[in-house]
Design an enzyme around this catalytic site. Structure first.
Site, PDB file in Angstrom:
ATOM      1  N   LYS A   1       0.836  -1.212   0.000  1.00 53.16           N
ATOM      2  CA  LYS A   1       0.000   0.000   0.000  1.00 53.16           C
ATOM      3  C   LYS A   1       0.866   1.256   0.000  1.00 53.16           C
ATOM      4  CE  LYS A   1      -2.025  -1.004   3.933  1.00 53.16           C
ATOM      5  NZ  LYS A   1      -1.268  -2.257   4.235  1.00 53.16           N
TER       6      LYS A   1
ATOM      7  N   ARG B   1      11.343  -5.829   5.545  1.00 57.99           N
ATOM      8  CA  ARG B   1      11.116  -4.379   5.415  1.00 57.99           C
ATOM      9  C   ARG B   1      12.029  -3.602   6.368  1.00 57.99           C
ATOM     10  NH1 ARG B   1       5.128  -1.947   5.543  1.00 57.99           N
ATOM     11  NH2 ARG B   1       4.994  -3.004   7.568  1.00 57.99           N
TER      12      ARG B   1
ATOM     13  N   ARG C   1      -1.203  -8.552  13.833  1.00 59.35           N
ATOM     14  CA  ARG C   1      -1.655  -7.619  12.785  1.00 59.35           C
ATOM     15  C   ARG C   1      -2.424  -8.348  11.698  1.00 59.35           C
ATOM     16  NH1 ARG C   1       3.677  -5.262  11.037  1.00 59.35           N
ATOM     17  NH2 ARG C   1       2.541  -3.909   9.603  1.00 59.35           N
TER      18      ARG C   1
ATOM     19  N   ARG D   1      -9.655   1.180   8.523  1.00 61.75           N
ATOM     20  CA  ARG D   1      -9.290  -0.212   8.801  1.00 61.75           C
ATOM     21  C   ARG D   1     -10.390  -0.948   9.553  1.00 61.75           C
ATOM     22  NH1 ARG D   1      -3.202   0.901   8.829  1.00 61.75           N
ATOM     23  NH2 ARG D   1      -2.278  -1.078   8.315  1.00 61.75           N
TER      24      ARG D   1
ATOM     25  N   ARG E   1      10.884  -1.959  11.952  1.00 67.63           N
ATOM     26  CA  ARG E   1       9.774  -1.565  12.819  1.00 67.63           C
ATOM     27  C   ARG E   1       9.548  -2.644  13.874  1.00 67.63           C
ATOM     28  NH1 ARG E   1       4.976   0.063   8.713  1.00 67.63           N
ATOM     29  NH2 ARG E   1       3.808  -1.022  10.334  1.00 67.63           N
TER      30      ARG E   1
HETATM   31  P1  ADP Z   1       1.226  -1.459   7.356  1.00 72.86           P
HETATM   32  O1  ADP Z   1       1.850  -0.539   6.350  1.00 72.86           O
HETATM   33  O2  ADP Z   1       2.137  -2.560   7.734  1.00 72.86           O
HETATM   34  O3  ADP Z   1      -0.104  -1.911   6.899  1.00 72.86           O
HETATM   35  P2  ADP Z   1       0.847   0.947   8.935  1.00 72.86           P
HETATM   36  O4  ADP Z   1       2.160   1.619   8.874  1.00 72.86           O
HETATM   37  O5  ADP Z   1      -0.225   1.454   8.016  1.00 72.86           O
HETATM   38  O6  ADP Z   1       1.046  -0.628   8.702  1.00 72.86           O
HETATM   39  O7  ADP Z   1       0.268   0.978  10.404  1.00 72.86           O
HETATM   40  C1  ADP Z   1       1.077   0.610  11.498  1.00 72.86           C
HETATM   41  C2  ADP Z   1       0.225   0.476  12.736  1.00 72.86           C
HETATM   42  O8  ADP Z   1      -0.388   1.737  13.035  1.00 72.86           O
HETATM   43  C3  ADP Z   1      -0.940  -0.501  12.641  1.00 72.86           C
HETATM   44  O9  ADP Z   1      -0.555  -1.846  12.897  1.00 72.86           O
HETATM   45  C4  ADP Z   1      -1.856   0.044  13.739  1.00 72.86           C
HETATM   46  O10 ADP Z   1      -1.377  -0.284  15.018  1.00 72.86           O
HETATM   47  C5  ADP Z   1      -1.694   1.542  13.546  1.00 72.86           C
HETATM   48  N1  ADP Z   1      -2.684   2.065  12.591  1.00 72.86           N
HETATM   49  C6  ADP Z   1      -2.424   2.632  11.380  1.00 72.86           C
HETATM   50  N2  ADP Z   1      -3.567   2.975  10.762  1.00 72.86           N
HETATM   51  C7  ADP Z   1      -4.571   2.593  11.597  1.00 72.86           C
HETATM   52  C8  ADP Z   1      -5.990   2.644  11.522  1.00 72.86           C
HETATM   53  N3  ADP Z   1      -6.617   3.147  10.443  1.00 72.86           N
HETATM   54  N4  ADP Z   1      -6.706   2.162  12.564  1.00 72.86           N
HETATM   55  C9  ADP Z   1      -6.100   1.665  13.654  1.00 72.86           C
HETATM   56  N5  ADP Z   1      -4.779   1.565  13.792  1.00 72.86           N
HETATM   57  C10 ADP Z   1      -4.000   2.030  12.771  1.00 72.86           C
HETATM   58  P1  ADP Z   2       2.213  -1.849   3.238  1.00 71.63           P
HETATM   59  O1  ADP Z   2       2.204  -0.337   3.248  1.00 71.63           O
HETATM   60  O2  ADP Z   2       0.997  -2.430   2.565  1.00 71.63           O
HETATM   61  O3  ADP Z   2       2.440  -2.438   4.589  1.00 71.63           O
HETATM   62  P2  ADP Z   2       4.838  -1.596   1.910  1.00 71.63           P
HETATM   63  O4  ADP Z   2       4.613  -0.726   0.718  1.00 71.63           O
HETATM   64  O5  ADP Z   2       5.519  -1.008   3.080  1.00 71.63           O
HETATM   65  O6  ADP Z   2       3.436  -2.316   2.319  1.00 71.63           O
HETATM   66  O7  ADP Z   2       5.652  -2.878   1.408  1.00 71.63           O
HETATM   67  C1  ADP Z   2       6.034  -3.905   2.340  1.00 71.63           C
HETATM   68  C2  ADP Z   2       7.438  -4.411   1.962  1.00 71.63           C
HETATM   69  O8  ADP Z   2       7.362  -5.098   0.717  1.00 71.63           O
HETATM   70  C3  ADP Z   2       8.455  -3.294   1.779  1.00 71.63           C
HETATM   71  O9  ADP Z   2       9.713  -3.748   2.238  1.00 71.63           O
HETATM   72  C4  ADP Z   2       8.471  -3.065   0.266  1.00 71.63           C
HETATM   73  O10 ADP Z   2       9.734  -2.586  -0.183  1.00 71.63           O
HETATM   74  C5  ADP Z   2       8.175  -4.449  -0.277  1.00 71.63           C
HETATM   75  N1  ADP Z   2       7.353  -4.431  -1.504  1.00 71.63           N
HETATM   76  C6  ADP Z   2       6.383  -3.548  -1.836  1.00 71.63           C
HETATM   77  N2  ADP Z   2       5.847  -3.844  -3.049  1.00 71.63           N
HETATM   78  C7  ADP Z   2       6.491  -4.958  -3.475  1.00 71.63           C
HETATM   79  C8  ADP Z   2       6.389  -5.769  -4.663  1.00 71.63           C
HETATM   80  N3  ADP Z   2       5.501  -5.494  -5.633  1.00 71.63           N
HETATM   81  N4  ADP Z   2       7.194  -6.842  -4.775  1.00 71.63           N
HETATM   82  C9  ADP Z   2       8.096  -7.133  -3.796  1.00 71.63           C
HETATM   83  N5  ADP Z   2       8.246  -6.416  -2.654  1.00 71.63           N
HETATM   84  C10 ADP Z   2       7.447  -5.332  -2.492  1.00 71.63           C
END
Ligand code: ADP
Ligand code: ADP
Length: 227
Positions: free
Chosen positions: A25, A138, A182, A100, A171
């Site tokens: 994302k 990551r 998660r 979410r 992280r």
């Molecule tokens: P990821 O990219 O791995 O999906 P985020 O960086 O978006 O994770 O979010 C990290 C953490 O921040 C989540 O696991 C949650 O604890 C909190 N968080 C982020 N967005 C939300 C949301 N919309 N509602 C509740 N908690 C959130």
């Molecule tokens: P999210 O915000 O959904 O948690 P991220 O964009 O942070 O996801 O991506 C999670 C991990 O996967 C990061 O280390 C990123 O560099 C890697 N990643 C993202 N897109 C791809 C892809 N298409 N193929 C392989 N690795 C990816």
């Protein structure tokens, strides 16, 4: 609260990214925001900033984030409502990580004048074993929040951010125990939003298990193809 009458062009620029942790994302939303000049609202980044700055919100959110739980809905709705109401969101915004939960989705409807039909929703789907590989590899820049991957997107110098030279970190919530929680929170509380948005918005299910550029090309194509 955001102005209700943003006009048709603005509605086409209201984009929501759904998908489990690690789906890509942030990677895709960041690139889309840069290329199309739309504000990206990444709630995870905002919460991590609040924690780093020691704000009241950060103090409330930290215990939930570290163990891999969701931060309470009312905190998120307040934070996003305030952000969306600012001038730079008048012409649209990209939501990365919000909503979410169903409660948050209802909050979003209220803060945007009850118009989820104006949203373009991208749900990025990736198999679970690949999510685990992505999350465990990551690495994050604590200064600019740039994201890397040890194998598939490493920085030019090991452990150092290309943009600002900061030392990269893993992280806390990308470690194994928090990841398990998660993913189960995603299944229980976020996945139902797929049906919610499918019924109300321009909804696209995206195969995220492909190279970054291929996924991005599909998103761009879908946005070009209009409502
Ligand atoms: P990821 O990219 O791995 O999906 P985020 O960086 O978006 O994770 O979010 C990290 C953490 O921040 C989540 O696991 C949650 O604890 C909190 N968080 C982020 N967005 C939300 C949301 N919309 N509602 C509740 N908690 C959130
Ligand atoms: P999210 O915000 O959904 O948690 P991220 O964009 O942070 O996801 O991506 C999670 C991990 O996967 C990061 O280390 C990123 O560099 C890697 N990643 C993202 N897109 C791809 C892809 N298409 N193929 C392989 N690795 C990816």
């Amino acid at each position: 609260m955001a102005d209700v009458e943003h006009g048709v062009a603005a509605l086409a620029r209201r984009i929501v990214f759904l998908g489990p942790p690690g789906a890509g994302k942030g990677t895709q939303a960041g690139r889309l925001a840069a290329v199309r000049g739309i504000v990206r609202i990444a709630t995870g980044d905002m919460l991590r900033d609040a924690i780093a700055q020691g704000t009241a919100l950060g103090k409330q959110a930290a215990p939930f984030i570290d163990r891999g739980g969701l931060v309470p809905d009312e905190l998120l709705i307040g934070m996003v409502g305030e952000r969306i109401g600012r001038e730079d969101c008048r012409d649209g915004f990209i939501l990365d990580g919000f909503p979410r939960t169903l409660r948050q989705a209802e909050g979003l409807e209220q803060m945007t004048g009850g118009t989820p039909s104006g949203f373009v929703v991208f749900d990025i789907e990736v198999p679970r074993d690949e999510l685990l590989r992505r999350l465990s590899g990551r690495r994050l820049c604590p200064t600019c929040q740039a994201t890397y991957h040890l194998q598939t997107n490493p920085p030019a110098t090991v452990g150092v951010c290309d943009r600002d030279g900061s030392a990269l970190v893993q992280r806390e919530d990308d470690k194994e125990t928090a990841v398990a929680l998660r993913l189960s929170e995603y299944d229980a509380r976020t996945k139902p939003l797929i049906e919610y948005f499918r019924a109300r918005s321009r909804f696209h299910s995206i195969d995220g298990y492909r190279p970054r550029d291929v996924v991005f090309g599909e998103l761009q194509g879908l946005l070009e193809s209009g409502p």
